[in-house]
Design an enzyme around this catalytic site. Structure first.
Site, mmCIF file in Angstrom:
data_model
loop_
_atom_site.group_PDB
_atom_site.id
_atom_site.type_symbol
_atom_site.label_atom_id
_atom_site.label_comp_id
_atom_site.label_asym_id
_atom_site.label_seq_id
_atom_site.Cartn_x
_atom_site.Cartn_y
_atom_site.Cartn_z
ATOM 1 N N SER A 1 32.308 29.694 -27.145
ATOM 2 C CA SER A 1 33.075 30.662 -26.465
ATOM 3 C C SER A 1 34.548 30.099 -26.128
ATOM 4 O O SER A 1 34.351 29.006 -25.560
ATOM 5 C CB SER A 1 32.458 31.192 -25.605
ATOM 6 N N GLU B 1 33.634 1.818 -21.732
ATOM 7 C CA GLU B 1 33.702 1.213 -22.783
ATOM 8 C C GLU B 1 33.725 2.030 -24.249
ATOM 9 O O GLU B 1 33.380 1.941 -25.251
ATOM 10 C CB GLU B 1 32.471 0.278 -22.972
ATOM 11 N N GLY C 1 33.154 21.707 -29.045
ATOM 12 C CA GLY C 1 33.852 20.558 -28.556
ATOM 13 C C GLY C 1 33.579 19.340 -29.665
ATOM 14 O O GLY C 1 33.083 19.682 -30.714
ATOM 15 N N THR C 2 33.794 18.247 -28.986
ATOM 16 C CA THR C 2 33.544 17.143 -29.968
ATOM 17 C C THR C 2 32.166 16.951 -30.707
ATOM 18 O O THR C 2 31.916 16.887 -31.757
ATOM 19 C CB THR C 2 33.863 15.668 -29.277
ATOM 20 N N LYS D 1 43.070 1.175 -32.209
ATOM 21 C CA LYS D 1 42.494 0.492 -31.096
ATOM 22 C C LYS D 1 41.808 -0.891 -31.480
ATOM 23 O O LYS D 1 40.877 -0.869 -32.394
ATOM 24 C CB LYS D 1 41.763 1.295 -30.533
ATOM 25 N N VAL E 1 37.902 14.584 -22.832
ATOM 26 C CA VAL E 1 38.841 13.390 -22.135
ATOM 27 C C VAL E 1 38.142 12.287 -23.065
ATOM 28 O O VAL E 1 38.786 11.452 -22.757
ATOM 29 C CB VAL E 1 38.403 13.254 -20.739
ATOM 30 N N THR F 1 32.185 4.872 -25.366
ATOM 31 C CA THR F 1 31.017 4.910 -25.837
ATOM 32 C C THR F 1 30.454 6.645 -26.119
ATOM 33 O O THR F 1 29.466 6.727 -26.716
ATOM 34 C CB THR F 1 29.795 4.194 -25.235
ATOM 35 N N ALA G 1 39.195 7.740 -26.819
ATOM 36 C CA ALA G 1 38.991 6.736 -27.383
ATOM 37 C C ALA G 1 37.622 6.233 -27.986
ATOM 38 O O ALA G 1 36.520 6.835 -27.508
ATOM 39 C CB ALA G 1 39.090 5.405 -25.969
#
Length: 499
Positions: free
Chosen positions: A41, A342, A15-16, A80, A49, A344, A52
Site C-alpha cells: 500500500s 555493520e 520495500g527492500t 563501499k 534507511v 547487515t 549501506a
C-alpha cells in the site's frame, strides 16, 4: 508420492525486503507453474534507511543477472570498502573495519598472528597498512580488482538509495511476471483446523488467496506475528538502542568509499555518501537521551544542507522465535531487527531468501524443512548480534551513563568465549557458517582495544628478520596498487554516474 508444487506465492509488503523476494522468486520459480503476487500500500511508508551493504550483495546481483553499472546508476549508488569507526574505543579514537583480508598468510600461519609478534617488537606498521581496502579507502580511491587480476583483490559493497533500489527491483520483478496489488491488508484468513494462512483480505474487500505467504510487512509482522503469534526474542538488554532519527543532506564534496559510524553520547551516528545526497542518522537509547535531544544532536552534527524533515523510528532489537511458521516465511523487519551498525540488514534479507530457495516447499509443507530454515536463520541473526554487541562492550569510554552501561553489562556466552580466547593468544574460531570472518573480528577486537596478551607461539618457527622484510614489502605493494587506482569519484563518473 510427490506432493503438488506450490502454485500461488503471495508476498505481503514491498520495500527492500518485498521486492528483493519478488525479484529472486521470479528469477527461479517457473512462471508457467507458479504465480507470484505482491501486496503493498502506498499509504504505508517503508523504513528505507538501510542504504549501506556488505560484499555479499554482489552474489545476489549476479544471481539475478543484474548489470552492476546500471544498478549503481539507477540507485544513485557509490562504492563501499568498509566502515570507519570514530570515538568507539575512546573519544578522539578511530579505526577502520575493511572488507577482505589483512595481508597474506605465510607458510600456513595466520597473518594477524605474524603481525602480533612483530607489533610487540615495534617492527611493523599499524595493522591497517596491510589491508588493501583500508588503504584504498583512506586514499579515496576505488577500482574493481577481482581475485587473480592483481596481487590484492578489493572486495566491495555499495551505498545506495533504498527507495530507488526497491523501484529498480520492482521493474525487474514485474518484467518477469510478478503482479503488484495495491491495497492495505485489513484481515488474515486462516484454516480453522491447521491455522495455515489461506488469504489476506484488503481494506476494500478484495481477497488475495495463496499457498505460500512471505511476510515482508515490516516491524508489524502482520502474518508471522499478528496471525500466527510466532514470538519475539527481545535483545534490548544487550543492545539498548531502540530509536533512530534519520535525515538526508546535500552532498558535501566528493563521496568517500566507506561508511562512517560515529559514536555519540547515547548511541552512534551514521553517515552514508550517495551520488545525489548524504544519508545521516542517529541510533540511540531512549533510556539515555530523549527524542528531541537526539534529533538536535543529529542536526548539529550533520554536514551540508538538510533536505527534508527528520524522520523518527522506534524498534525492538531482536528476532522472531520462528521465521517459518506453517506456510508463512518472514523476511526483513518482519523477521527481526539488528541496528545497521555493520550494514547487515540487506544481507539478512538476502540470507533468508537464499535459504527459502534452498528449502523451497511443496504444497505439503514438511515441518522438517521449516525447522531447518529456523535453525539456520537463528544462527545467522545470533552471529551478527554478537558481533554488534562487541562494538559496544569493548570500549574504554565511561564519559556517559550509556557507555558505562554497555561496557559493564553481561554479554552472551558465545561472545564472551570469543573475547576470552582472543585475549590469551589471539586465537579465533568461526562457528558454523557465521557471517563475519577472522579478519572482521580482528579489525574490531584490535580496533576496540582488545589486544592479546601474547601471540600464538607457533609463529616462532619463522625467522624474524625475514618476516619483517616480507611485511614491509607487502605494505609497499599494497600502497603501489592503490596509487594506480582512479579516485572514487572519477571511477563513478566514468562507469556508473546517476542518470
Amino acid at each position: 508420492m510427490t506432493a503438488l508444487p506450490v502454485r500461488e506465492v503471495v508476498i505481503v509488503g514491498g520495500g527492500t525486503a518485498g521486492w528483493m523476494a519478488a525479484a529472486a522468486l521470479s528469477r527461479f520459480l517457473p512462471r508457467a507453474r507458479t504465480r507470484i503476487r505482491l501486496v503493498e500500500s502506498e499509504e504505508i511508508g517503508t523504513v528505507g534507511v538501510g542504504e549501506a551493504t556488505i560484499p555479499t550483495i554482489q552474489t545476489f546481483n549476479r544471481m539475478l543477472g543484474i548489470d552492476e553499472d546500471a544498478f549503481v546508476a539507477a540507485t544513485g549508488g557509490t562504492f563501499k570498502l568498509g566502515i570507519q569507526f570514530e570515538h568507539w574505543r575512546a573519544v578522539g579514537d578511530r579505526y577502520f573495519h575493511p572488507f577482505g583480508q589483512f595481508g597474506q598468510d605465510i607458510d600456513g600461519l595466520s597473518f594477524h598472528q605474524l603481525f602480533l609478534k612483530l607489533a610487540g617488537q615495534r617492527r611493523c606498521a599499524d595493522l591497517w597498512h596491510y589491508a588493501p581496502c583500508a588503504v584504498a579507502a583512506s586514499a579515496g580511491r576505488f577500482a574493481r580488482v577481482a581475485e587473480g587480476e592483481a596481487p590484492f583483490p578489493l572486495p566491495y559493497a555499495f551505498h545506495f538509495d533504498a527507495g530507488r533500489y526497491a523501484r529498480f527491483l520492482r521493474d525487474y520483478a514485474e518484467a518477469r511476471g510478478v503482479e503488484r496489488i495495491e491495497g492495505r491488508v485489513a484481515d488474515v484468513a486462516q484454516h480453522a483446523d491447521t491455522g495455515f494462512v489461506q488469504a489476506v483480505r484488503l481494506a476494500d474487500g478484495r481477497r488475495v488467496d495463496g499457498e505460500l505467504f512471505v511476510d515482508c510487512s515490516g516491524f508489524r509482522g502482520l502474518l508471522i506475528e499478528g496471525a500466527l503469534a510466532s514470538g519475539y526474542e527481545d535483545w534490548r538488554h544487550w543492545l539498548p538502542c531502540d530509536r533512530a532519527v534519520a535525515v538526508p543532506t546535500a552532498r558535501d564534496g566528493a563521496p568517500v568509499p566507506y561508511t562512517r559510524a560515529i559514536a555519540q553520547g547515547a548511541g552512534w551516528q551514521w553517515r552514508i555518501p550517495l551520488q545525489h545526497r548524504t544519508g545521516n542518522g542517529y541510533v540511540y537509547s531512549s533510556a539515555h537521551v530523549d527524542d528531541d535531544a537526539a534529533q538536535a544532536a543529529l542536526l548539529d552534527a550533520v554536514e551540508g544542507e538538510v533536505l527534508a524533515e527528520p524522520r523518527r523510528l522506534s524498534f525492538v532489537t531482536g528476532r522472531r522465535r520462528r521465521f517459518w511458521n506453517r506456510n508463512v516465511v518472514a523476511l526483513g523487519l518482519a523477521g527481526g531487527f539488528l541496528e545497521p551498525l555493520e550494514s547487515t540488514s540487506i544481507h539478512l534479507i538476502q540470507t533468508g531468501i537464499a535459504k527459502l530457495l534452498a528449502l523451497f516447499p511443496d504444497a505439503g509443507f514438511s515441518p522438517v524443512e521449516a525447522e531447518e530454515y529456523d535453525r539456520l536463520m537463528r544462527g545467522a541473526y545470533d552471529g551478527v548480534r554478537d558481533f554488534i554487541i562487541l562494538h559496544y562492550h569493548a570500549t574504554q569510554r565511561d564519559d556517559t551513563p550509556f557507555w558505562r552501561h554497555v561496557r559493564t553489562m553481561e554479554v552472551p556466552d558465545s561472545l564472551r568465549r570469543k573475547i576470552e580466547l582472543f585475549r590469551v593468544h589471539g586465537r579465533f574460531f568461526r562457528y558454523d557458517d557465521e557471517l563475519f570472518s577472522l579478519a572482521s573480528w580482528t579489525a574490531v577486537l584490535l580496533g576496540q582495544g582488545i589486544v592479546p596478551a601474547a601471540y600464538d607461539p607457533v609463529v616462532d618457527v619463522l625467522d624474524e628478520d625475514r618476516l619483517a622484510g616480507t611485511l614491509e614489502r607487502l605494505r609497499h605493494a599494497i600502497l603501489a596498487q592503490t596509487r594506480a587506482m582512479p579516485s572514487h569519484a572519477d571511477f563513478i563518473a566514468r562507469h556508473c554516474a546517476a542518470r
